[in-house]
Structures are given as structure tokens and as C-alpha cells.
Design a protein around this motif. Structure first.
Motif, short mmCIF file in Angstrom:
data_model
loop_
_atom_site.label_atom_id
_atom_site.label_comp_id
_atom_site.label_asym_id
_atom_site.label_seq_id
_atom_site.Cartn_x
_atom_site.Cartn_y
_atom_site.Cartn_z
N THR A 25 13.45 -78.57 7.36
CA THR A 25 14.31 -78.17 6.28
C THR A 25 13.44 -77.52 5.41
O THR A 25 13.65 -76.44 4.71
CB THR A 25 14.62 -79.67 5.45
OG1 THR A 25 15.25 -80.40 6.30
CG2 THR A 25 15.68 -79.32 4.39
N ARG A 28 12.52 -73.92 6.49
CA ARG A 28 13.50 -72.98 6.36
C ARG A 28 13.64 -72.53 5.00
O ARG A 28 13.91 -71.53 4.77
CB ARG A 28 15.02 -73.83 6.40
CG ARG A 28 15.46 -73.47 8.17
CD ARG A 28 16.78 -74.03 8.48
NE ARG A 28 17.18 -75.43 8.04
CZ ARG A 28 16.82 -76.22 8.62
NH1 ARG A 28 16.50 -76.29 10.01
NH2 ARG A 28 17.30 -77.71 8.22
N PHE A 29 13.49 -73.62 3.90
CA PHE A 29 13.25 -73.23 2.53
C PHE A 29 12.09 -72.08 2.15
O PHE A 29 12.13 -71.01 1.56
CB PHE A 29 13.17 -74.54 1.67
CG PHE A 29 12.63 -74.04 0.30
CD1 PHE A 29 13.17 -73.65 -0.71
CD2 PHE A 29 11.29 -74.64 -0.18
CE1 PHE A 29 12.67 -73.25 -2.00
CE2 PHE A 29 10.72 -74.44 -1.28
CZ PHE A 29 11.61 -73.78 -2.23
N ASP A 31 10.86 -70.20 4.41
CA ASP A 31 10.89 -68.86 5.17
C ASP A 31 11.88 -68.07 4.42
O ASP A 31 11.64 -66.76 4.25
CB ASP A 31 11.36 -68.97 6.47
CG ASP A 31 10.55 -69.59 7.52
OD1 ASP A 31 9.09 -69.21 7.26
OD2 ASP A 31 10.86 -69.93 8.81
N ASP A 32 13.06 -68.80 3.61
CA ASP A 32 14.12 -68.07 3.13
C ASP A 32 13.66 -67.56 1.75
O ASP A 32 13.79 -66.51 1.05
CB ASP A 32 15.19 -68.80 2.94
CG ASP A 32 15.86 -69.05 4.41
OD1 ASP A 32 15.46 -68.25 5.44
OD2 ASP A 32 16.95 -69.72 4.54
N ARG A 33 12.79 -68.41 1.00
CA ARG A 33 12.94 -68.34 -0.40
C ARG A 33 11.39 -68.38 -1.23
O ARG A 33 11.34 -68.00 -2.08
CB ARG A 33 13.67 -69.47 -1.16
CG ARG A 33 15.18 -69.26 -0.83
CD ARG A 33 15.94 -70.26 -1.62
NE ARG A 33 15.90 -70.34 -3.03
CZ ARG A 33 16.11 -71.34 -3.86
NH1 ARG A 33 16.67 -72.34 -3.47
NH2 ARG A 33 15.83 -71.18 -5.24
N PRO A 36 8.95 -64.53 1.12
CA PRO A 36 9.17 -63.29 0.92
C PRO A 36 8.52 -62.80 -0.26
O PRO A 36 8.36 -61.49 -0.53
CB PRO A 36 10.89 -63.12 0.92
CG PRO A 36 11.22 -64.42 1.71
CD PRO A 36 10.24 -65.49 1.50
N THR A 54 14.75 -76.82 -6.77
CA THR A 54 14.73 -77.05 -5.18
C THR A 54 13.97 -77.83 -4.88
O THR A 54 14.19 -78.82 -3.82
CB THR A 54 14.72 -75.56 -4.77
OG1 THR A 54 15.53 -74.73 -5.43
CG2 THR A 54 15.18 -75.66 -3.06
#
Ligand SMILES: Cc1cc2nc3c(=O)[nH]c(=O)nc-3n(C[C@H](O)[C@H](O)[C@H](O)COP(=O)(O)OP(=O)(O)OC[C@H]3O[C@@H](n4cnc5c(N)ncnc54)[C@H](O)[C@@H]3O)c2cc1C
Length: 391
Positions: A25, A28-29, A31-33, A36, A54
């Protein structure tokens, strides 16, 4: 399940489903937020405060605590989450480490019921931010030399002194501040100092070349008047502060495997693509030697980290083991990032690749929570029975 380049002993197979779920979990957080934007936050020296809600939703703030709405995660799950954050940037991981291990854990261990009720839910939800003030301009490795003083008055305390290098310090709503109430280290106690207290200033430290996205502050206490209930009543001497550091250091030893692994993956990918003398540098023996050595060192660091977590779960973790792991794993991560930078050569100095950012950050991680020298002395004392801190 099988060996992979970043997990040569397939430690993943020994994780529980719950631990893997937490890790995935958070992965993923990140990698996504987080990933980048990590380079930009570092360049602009900006901490992503917008992510704090978050972190709270993911159960990361106060994760090991089992009361006041905290997640009650086991050490391995929590430390896996820290490792994922560290994969993006040590400065972002440090926000969570400090809020959890150096603010919420001390309140949970040493606070009154009223202090716990007042602060733990707000800190868990990310509605309040906390910091931990132990280091001073003239007292780092030797916190017993601190000059900050808390003097008893009729109805409370007067706090005078300064703290330096305080993570989360500019934004903190509450500072856990360590001060002498008498002449020696046994008189050290912690106080909860709220933002806005008269005489309390929080000034950002700028122009850092490491931990650029982390909020680091100077705290100044100019005759700050505190009520009696600002004292964390369970704190008794420097040992109480060291107990908090003991909590945080284990997570750091585990987390740095994240920045090391991210750097190694980057170097492997780069070496497969980069061509010199007519073939990929990954096919050169000298480059493979460096990659193989780093893979082995990372695998060893991960074995140490997982052993540490399992000892903590069993309630058998000892300070000397934490010192070994913090010193070894940060050294190993630093060495890996330096070698990765070498493999990336000129490209390695740009922000296009995360390697040099991790390397710079690890210089801080190597210094805070006990320098290698301090941990060597802890280990040396364990081996010989002689404390050699004073030479
Ligand atoms: C970005 C950042 C964030 C930080 N966040 C926090 C925080 O949130 N809260 C907080 O309280 N502190 C924080 N710190 C401070 C950190 O914990 C201290 O920097 C650390 O304890 C070392 O202290 P010092 O820098 O004063 O170095 P010193 O203690 O002055 O050490 C200087 C050198 O002398 C060596 N040395 C010291 N004593 C001995 C000895 N007995 N034998 C051999 N060598 C020795 C050290 O290893 C080091 O190489 C942070 C630091 C940084 C850089």
C-alpha cells in the motif's frame, strides 16, 4: 518466490500477509504521489505538507502505538513502510520517524493521560505536527552537555535555552524539549512546548545540501513560561531521551535499505543501457564487480534489518544491536549510493537520477541518531566493559 537482484535472500517470503499488504500500500502511494515530485521538492527545499493527511490515512503516524486511534502496527510492518518512504527521499521518511518515534512514542511512554488525550489523536490524524528538541548548537553527540534549563516556579516552569537541527521544527505545533532541571544529566526532563508560547521562536535553517526537502529549525526559548502540566512526568534523566532514540534508530536501520535499493536499481538499469567500448557497461567485469558487491552488501543490510525487527517483535531487542544495525546499514547505504554515482559517472551528478540526492541525504542520516563514532563506542563498551566516550 525466488531471489531477486534487490532481495537476494528472498526475505520477502518470510513476511506475513499483513506486513506485505502494508508495504504494498505504501509502495503504491510512494510510486504515485511521492517519487514523481521528490527531485523537485529537494531542489526547491520544500517539504510536501499536503501529504501529511495521507500519511495519517495510511496509519503511518504513531503506527506502533496501539491506543488513541493509532494503528498498532508490528515493527516489521511499520519499518517496511519507512523503507518505502525512504525509497523516495530520507527527508520525507524522517517526517514520519520524528512524528512517530520521537514525539508520539515519548508522549505515549512518559505522558500523563491528559497529555496523551490532548496530543496523540491530533498527531495521529496529522492535524498537529511535532518535533523533538535534544541537540543544541554546542551539544550534539554529548547531550548531557546541554545548556537548556527548566527552572521551577510557583505555578510552573521557566524554560531558557536553544535547540538546533530540529526536524519538523518550523511547523511544529508541539515540541518535545529536553532540559536540565538541575546540574547533572539525571535532572534532564522533557517538556511539551506548544507553538505560540511567549518567548518560543521557531526559525527555519536554510541552505542545506542534504535533507533539503526536510523542515529543519532552530528553536529558541527566551524565558518561556510553562504550566506544571507541560512536564512529561515519566521522563527521568537522559536515559528517557535515549529510550526515544532507541525507538527511532531501529526504523532508520531498516529504512536506509530503501534509498540503497533505489540507487542500486537505478545503477543496474543504467549499466544495462549505457554503452562504452562497444558494449553495455553492465557486461564489463569491473562494473559487474561493483554491482555484485553492492547486491551482496544490500542483502546483508536487509538481513540485519529484518533480524532487528524480529528481535523487537519478540521484546528482546538490545541497545547494542540497534547501534550495530544503525551504524552498519547507514554506512552500507552510503557506500552503495557513492558507488552507484560512480557507475552513473557524469549523469550521476544530475537530479535526473535519484542517486546523488540519496547520497547527500544519507550524510545526514549518518550523523543524526548517533554518528558512527558514537555507535562504535556503544559497541566497544559492550565488548570490553569500558566506556571510552571521554577518550
Ligand atoms: C538534517 C538534520 C536533522 C536533525 N534532526 C534532529 C532532531 O530532530 N532533533 C535533534 O535533537 N537533533 C537533530 N539533529 C542533530 C543530530 O542528532 C546531531 O547533529 C548529532 O547528534 C551529532 O551532533 P553534532 O552535529 O553536534 O556533532 P558533534 O557531536 O559535535 O560531533 C562532531 C564529530 O565528533 C565526533 N565525536 C563526538 N564525540 C565523540 C567521541 N566521544 N569519540 C569520537 N568521536 C566523537 C562525531 O562522531 C562527529 O564526527 C539533526 C541533524 C541534522 C543534520
Amino acid at each position: 518466490m525466488a531471489a531477486t537482484p534487490l532481495d537476494l535472500f528472498d526475505l520477502d517470503a518470510s513476511l506475513t500477509d499483513e506486513e506485505r499488504a502494508v508495504r504494498d500500500t505504501v509502495r503504491r502511494f510512494v510510486d504515485d504521489r511521492v517519487l514523481p515530485h521528490a527531485a523537485e521538492w529537494f531542489r526547491k527545499a520544500e517539504f510536501p505538507w499536503q501529504l501529511v493527511p495521507t500519511f495519517a490515512e495510511l496509519g503511518l503516524l504513531g503506527a506502533p502505538i496501539a491506543t488513541h486511534g493509532c494503528a498498532g502496527m508490528n515493527p516489521t510492518a511499520y519499518w517496511l513502510a519507512l523503507r518505502e518512504l525512504e525509497r523516495a527521499d530520507s527527508g520525507i521518511r524522517s517526517f514520519v520517524s520524528v512524528q512517530t518515534s520521537l514525539v508520539m512514542v515519548p508522549i505515549s511512554l512518559f505522558g500523563s493521560d491528559a497529555q496523551k488525550d490532548r496530543w496523540l489523536p491530533a498527531l495521529q490524524q496529522g492535524k498537529a505536527i511535532g518535533c523533538f528538541g535534544l541537540t543544541e548548537p554546542d551539544a550534539g553527540s554529548d547531550p548531557a552537555a546541554m545548556r537548556t534549563r527548566a527552572t521551577k516556579t510557583g505555578d510552573g516552569w521557566r524554560l531558557t535555552g536553544a535547540k538546533r537541527w530540529i526536524t519538523n521544527g518550523t511547523r511544529a505545533d508541539v515540541a518535545v524539549v529536553w532540559a536540565k532541571t538541575g546540574d547533572d544529566a539525571n535532572s534532564i526532563r522533557a517538556f511539551l512546548v506548544p507553538r505560540g508560547a511567549s518567548g518560543f521562536t521557531q526559525t527555519p535553517m536554510e541552505r542545506k545540501l542534504s535533507f533539503r526537502c526536510s523542515d529543519t529549525a532552530d528553536l529558541c526559548f527566551d524565558d518561556v513560561r510553562l504550566p506544571d502540566d507541560a512536564l512529561l512526568p515519566g521522563t527521568k534523566g537522559l536515559g528517557s531521551a535515549l529510550k526515544c532514540l532507541f525507538e527511532a534508530r531501529g526504523g532508520i536501520a531498516f529504512a536506509v535499505c530503501g534509498s540503497a535499493a533505489a540507487s542500486l536499481q537505478c545503477a543496474i538499469d543504467f549499466a544495462k543501457e549505457r554503452v562504452a567500448f562497444g558494449k553495455p557497461i553492465a557486461a564489463m567485469q569491473l562494473v559487474q564487480g561493483k554491482l555484485a558487491t553492492m547486491g551482496v552488501e544490500l542483502a546483508k543490510a536487509q538481513l540485519v534489518a529484518l533480524s532487528l525487527a524480529r528481535l523487537k517483535e519478540a521484546g528482546r531487542l538490545e541497545p547494542v544491536q540497534v547501534s550495530i544495525a544503525k551504524m552498519n546499514n547507514v554506512r552500507c547505504a552510503l557506500e552503495i549510493t557513492r558507488t552507484c554515482r560512480d557507475i552513473l559517472a557524469a549523469n550521476g551528478i544530475t537530479e535526473e537520477y535519484p542517486v546523488m540526492r540519496h547520497m547527500n541525504n544519507l550524510e545526514t542520516v549518518s550523523t543524526y541518531e548517533g554518528t558512527s563514532d558514537v555507535h562504535l563506542l556503544v559497541i566497544g563498551q559492550f565488548l570490553t566493559g569500558h566506556a571510552a566516550f571521554r577518550g
